[in-house]
Scaffold this active site. Structure first.
Site, PDB file in Angstrom:
ATOM      1  N   PRO A  24      74.126  51.008  61.044  1.00  0.00           N
ATOM      2  CA  PRO A  24      74.452  49.679  61.570  1.00  0.00           C
ATOM      3  C   PRO A  24      73.307  48.699  61.315  1.00  0.00           C
ATOM      4  O   PRO A  24      72.152  49.012  61.594  1.00  0.00           O
ATOM      5  CB  PRO A  24      74.626  49.938  63.074  1.00  0.00           C
ATOM      6  CG  PRO A  24      73.969  51.250  63.350  1.00  0.00           C
ATOM      7  CD  PRO A  24      74.049  52.034  62.081  1.00  0.00           C
ATOM      8  N   ALA A  58      75.532  46.184  65.217  1.00  0.00           N
ATOM      9  CA  ALA A  58      75.674  46.108  66.672  1.00  0.00           C
ATOM     10  C   ALA A  58      76.687  45.018  66.992  1.00  0.00           C
ATOM     11  O   ALA A  58      76.504  43.863  66.610  1.00  0.00           O
ATOM     12  CB  ALA A  58      74.330  45.775  67.304  1.00  0.00           C
ATOM     13  N   GLN A 100      79.796  49.857  65.894  1.00  0.00           N
ATOM     14  CA  GLN A 100      78.753  50.113  66.883  1.00  0.00           C
ATOM     15  C   GLN A 100      78.928  49.137  68.038  1.00  0.00           C
ATOM     16  O   GLN A 100      78.872  47.918  67.845  1.00  0.00           O
ATOM     17  CB  GLN A 100      77.351  49.954  66.268  1.00  0.00           C
ATOM     18  CG  GLN A 100      76.270  50.444  67.238  1.00  0.00           C
ATOM     19  CD  GLN A 100      74.852  50.234  66.750  1.00  0.00           C
ATOM     20  OE1 GLN A 100      74.498  49.142  66.308  1.00  0.00           O
ATOM     21  NE2 GLN A 100      74.021  51.258  66.851  1.00  0.00           N
ATOM     22  N   TYR A 183      67.461  48.325  73.823  1.00  0.00           N
ATOM     23  CA  TYR A 183      68.537  47.501  74.364  1.00  0.00           C
ATOM     24  C   TYR A 183      69.033  48.107  75.691  1.00  0.00           C
ATOM     25  O   TYR A 183      68.477  49.090  76.177  1.00  0.00           O
ATOM     26  CB  TYR A 183      69.643  47.325  73.321  1.00  0.00           C
ATOM     27  CG  TYR A 183      69.120  46.613  72.083  1.00  0.00           C
ATOM     28  CD1 TYR A 183      68.649  45.298  72.164  1.00  0.00           C
ATOM     29  CD2 TYR A 183      69.028  47.260  70.846  1.00  0.00           C
ATOM     30  CE1 TYR A 183      68.133  44.641  71.050  1.00  0.00           C
ATOM     31  CE2 TYR A 183      68.511  46.603  69.723  1.00  0.00           C
ATOM     32  CZ  TYR A 183      68.073  45.302  69.840  1.00  0.00           C
ATOM     33  OH  TYR A 183      67.552  44.652  68.750  1.00  0.00           O
ATOM     34  N   ARG A 231      74.107  56.486  69.576  1.00  0.00           N
ATOM     35  CA  ARG A 231      72.781  56.330  68.942  1.00  0.00           C
ATOM     36  C   ARG A 231      71.721  56.254  70.031  1.00  0.00           C
ATOM     37  O   ARG A 231      71.821  55.433  70.940  1.00  0.00           O
ATOM     38  CB  ARG A 231      72.725  55.077  68.070  1.00  0.00           C
ATOM     39  CG  ARG A 231      71.320  54.806  67.543  1.00  0.00           C
ATOM     40  CD  ARG A 231      71.243  53.768  66.447  1.00  0.00           C
ATOM     41  NE  ARG A 231      71.443  54.392  65.141  1.00  0.00           N
ATOM     42  CZ  ARG A 231      71.052  53.851  63.978  1.00  0.00           C
ATOM     43  NH1 ARG A 231      70.457  52.681  63.954  1.00  0.00           N
ATOM     44  NH2 ARG A 231      71.264  54.480  62.836  1.00  0.00           N
ATOM     45  N   GLY A 327      70.101  53.016  55.930  1.00  0.00           N
ATOM     46  CA  GLY A 327      70.151  51.595  56.241  1.00  0.00           C
ATOM     47  C   GLY A 327      69.715  50.736  55.071  1.00  0.00           C
ATOM     48  O   GLY A 327      70.525  50.348  54.224  1.00  0.00           O
TER      49      GLY A 327
HETATM   50  C1  LIG Z   1      68.553  44.168  58.822  1.00  0.00           C
HETATM   51  C2  LIG Z   1      68.602  45.300  59.811  1.00  0.00           C
HETATM   52  C3  LIG Z   1      69.428  45.207  60.910  1.00  0.00           C
HETATM   53  C4  LIG Z   1      69.526  46.279  61.817  1.00  0.00           C
HETATM   54  N1  LIG Z   1      70.433  46.213  62.848  1.00  0.00           N
HETATM   55  C5  LIG Z   1      70.687  47.324  63.585  1.00  0.00           C
HETATM   56  C6  LIG Z   1      71.801  47.373  64.456  1.00  0.00           C
HETATM   57  O1  LIG Z   1      72.612  46.439  64.539  1.00  0.00           O
HETATM   58  N2  LIG Z   1      71.979  48.497  65.191  1.00  0.00           N
HETATM   59  C7  LIG Z   1      71.145  49.578  65.086  1.00  0.00           C
HETATM   60  O2  LIG Z   1      71.337  50.581  65.771  1.00  0.00           O
HETATM   61  N3  LIG Z   1      70.110  49.569  64.229  1.00  0.00           N
HETATM   62  C8  LIG Z   1      69.880  48.486  63.458  1.00  0.00           C
HETATM   63  N4  LIG Z   1      68.898  48.505  62.507  1.00  0.00           N
HETATM   64  C9  LIG Z   1      68.171  49.773  62.260  1.00  0.00           C
HETATM   65  C10 LIG Z   1      68.868  50.545  61.130  1.00  0.00           C
HETATM   66  O3  LIG Z   1      70.188  50.904  61.493  1.00  0.00           O
HETATM   67  C11 LIG Z   1      68.078  51.826  60.769  1.00  0.00           C
HETATM   68  O4  LIG Z   1      68.070  52.665  61.888  1.00  0.00           O
HETATM   69  C12 LIG Z   1      66.659  51.521  60.332  1.00  0.00           C
HETATM   70  O5  LIG Z   1      66.638  50.456  59.391  1.00  0.00           O
HETATM   71  C13 LIG Z   1      65.987  52.749  59.712  1.00  0.00           C
HETATM   72  O6  LIG Z   1      66.755  53.244  58.632  1.00  0.00           O
HETATM   73  P1  LIG Z   1      66.400  52.889  57.093  1.00  0.00           P
HETATM   74  O7  LIG Z   1      64.987  53.323  56.864  1.00  0.00           O
HETATM   75  O8  LIG Z   1      67.401  53.674  56.291  1.00  0.00           O
HETATM   76  O9  LIG Z   1      66.566  51.409  56.916  1.00  0.00           O
HETATM   77  C14 LIG Z   1      68.748  47.435  61.621  1.00  0.00           C
HETATM   78  C15 LIG Z   1      67.877  47.493  60.532  1.00  0.00           C
HETATM   79  C16 LIG Z   1      67.817  46.456  59.622  1.00  0.00           C
HETATM   80  C17 LIG Z   1      66.904  46.599  58.418  1.00  0.00           C
END
Ligand SMILES: Cc1cc2nc3c(=O)[nH]c(=O)nc-3n(C[C@H](O)[C@H](O)[C@H](O)COP(=O)(O)O)c2cc1C
Length: 362
Positions: A24, A58, A100, A183, A231, A327
């Site tokens: 997400p 989210a 989510q 959160y 999560r 992500g």
């Molecule tokens: C632009 C952006 C927005 C994110 N928004 C959310 C979100 O809405 N909900 C959530 O649980 N995590 C959010 N995250 C965290 C990501 O879901 C993920 O857990 C985090 O980036 C680590 O994974 P990665 O290294 O593959 O990016 C966000 C991350 C990024 C970069």
């Protein structure tokens, strides 16, 4: 046979075609909480790109649960209707649409990152945030925060339930409860933020009560053959303070199973600006997923710093996680799934429109 990134994953009656999930990621691009063409293109591209499960960002269950004024929401019928074509398109590509469900708690009412991310005042486009207590998230200009009363807590549980009902009607097949990253639900779990003295604060049992109630409510609203994910932040990353720890997460997991969760998506951090993240390198949170997996029969997802097909595949093959959640690499490359299949020598279907470009059939 050993499972791999491209083995299907069956959860309840729902079959993910592979073990790759789009994590997400907030887009802060939904005036009035309503999905736009951006969401269709953004999430749709990642379904075209081969991810087995495409999770929305989210999605706020209530107006005060938004992180920013333009966050995606599902607290109205109109918002759910706007999400329906997104879910439908994701499914048309053979991928499973997930949503989510989120409440930002005391970290609500901030500007999007590209505008600095500072709190937005209630006098401007913002609002008074809600938390376990009236203590705001520590910042230079803290956002006014109100403590949820018992009525307010009951309302939050009902908001999650009603949001889940709307989301299912809109066509989503996986619901993920967002209880991570500092959160609202995480704020109740952690002793760093929860100093309540009623049934929702103090003991482990009390601090986990709201998340257990929300998970049960979402489970109740979600059909029996469709999975519910939760999560969590496995640790607050505050080793020198009384805080939420990996041991707490291992203790929580079976309780979430009892409440109806089918998979724990294991993230970390976000409760405090003082957190000490020791090393955010490749797979930095994977050991937490393993710990949670050992503590329960539930499936787990690993997230954080997974950027290569080989790494994602190895996590599944080595039994460290059931789902590889990617992500930022999905922002760099919406076709990560197709690229991963090619790199791993797995023949997957490409969209018919793109077949002439598929390497093996050139
Ligand atoms: C632009 C952006 C927005 C994110 N928004 C959310 C979100 O809405 N909900 C959530 O649980 N995590 C959010 N995250 C965290 C990501 O879901 C993920 O857990 C985090 O980036 C680590 O994974 P990665 O290294 O593959 O990016 C966000 C991350 C990024 C970069």
């Amino acid at each position: 046979m050993t499972d791999s990134l491209f083995s299907p994953l069956e959860l309840r009656g729902t079959r993910l075609p592979n073990r790759l999930m789009v994590s997400p990621m907030c887009q802060y691009s939904s005036p009035g909480g309503v999905a736009t063409d951006w969401h269709l293109v953004h999430l749709g591209s990642r379904a075209v790109g081969g991810a087995g499960l495409v999770m929305t960002e989210a999605t706020a269950v209530a107006p005060r649960g938004r992180i920013s004024p333009d966050d995606l929401g599902v607290w109205t019928r109109e918002q759910a209707d706007a999400l329906a074509p997104v879910a439908e398109f994701v499914r048309s590509q053979g991928s499973v649409p997930g949503i989510q469900l989120a409440h930002a708690g005391r970290k609500a009412s901030t500007a999007p990152p590209w505008e600095g991310g500072d709190p937005v005042s209630p006098d401007d486009r913002g609002w008074v945030a809600l938390g376990p207590t009236d203590e705001p998230y520590p910042r230079e200009t803290p956002q006014p925060t109100a403590a949820l009363g018992l009525d307010g807590i009951e309302t939050v549980v009902e908001q999650f339930r009603a949001a889940a009902e709307r989301a299912y009607a809109a066509g989503f097949e996986v619901a993920e409860v967002h209880a991570a990253h500092g959160y609202l639900l995480h704020e109740f779990l952690s002793p760093v933020t929860n100093a309540r003295e009623d049934d929702y604060g103090g003991s482990f049992e009390n601090r986990t009560r709201l998340l257990r109630e929300v998970t049960a409510a979402v489970r109740d609203a979600w059909p029996d053959d469709a999975p519910v994910f939760v999560r969590i932040s496995a640790t607050d990353w505050l080793p020198d303070r009384e805080s939420w720890t990996v041991e707490d997460s291992a203790r929580l997991a079976p309780l979430l199973a009892d409440a109806g969760a089918d998979l724990i998506d294991v993230s970390a951090g976000g409760i405090s600006p003082d957190q000490q993240v020791p090393n955010a390198g490749p797979g930095y949170q994977v050991p937490f997923a393993e710990t949670v997996r050992e503590a329960t029969n539930l499936a787990v997802g690993a997230v954080g710093g997974i950027t290569t097909p080989e790494h994602a595949d190895a996590l599944i093959r080595n039994g460290r996680a059931d789902l590889a959640i990617v992500g930022r690499e999905h922002l760099r490359d919406p076709y990560f799934g197709l690229r991963a299949a090619r790199a791993l020598g797995v023949d997957v279907d490409w969209p018919v429109q793109y077949r002439r470009a598929k390497p093996s059939t050139n």
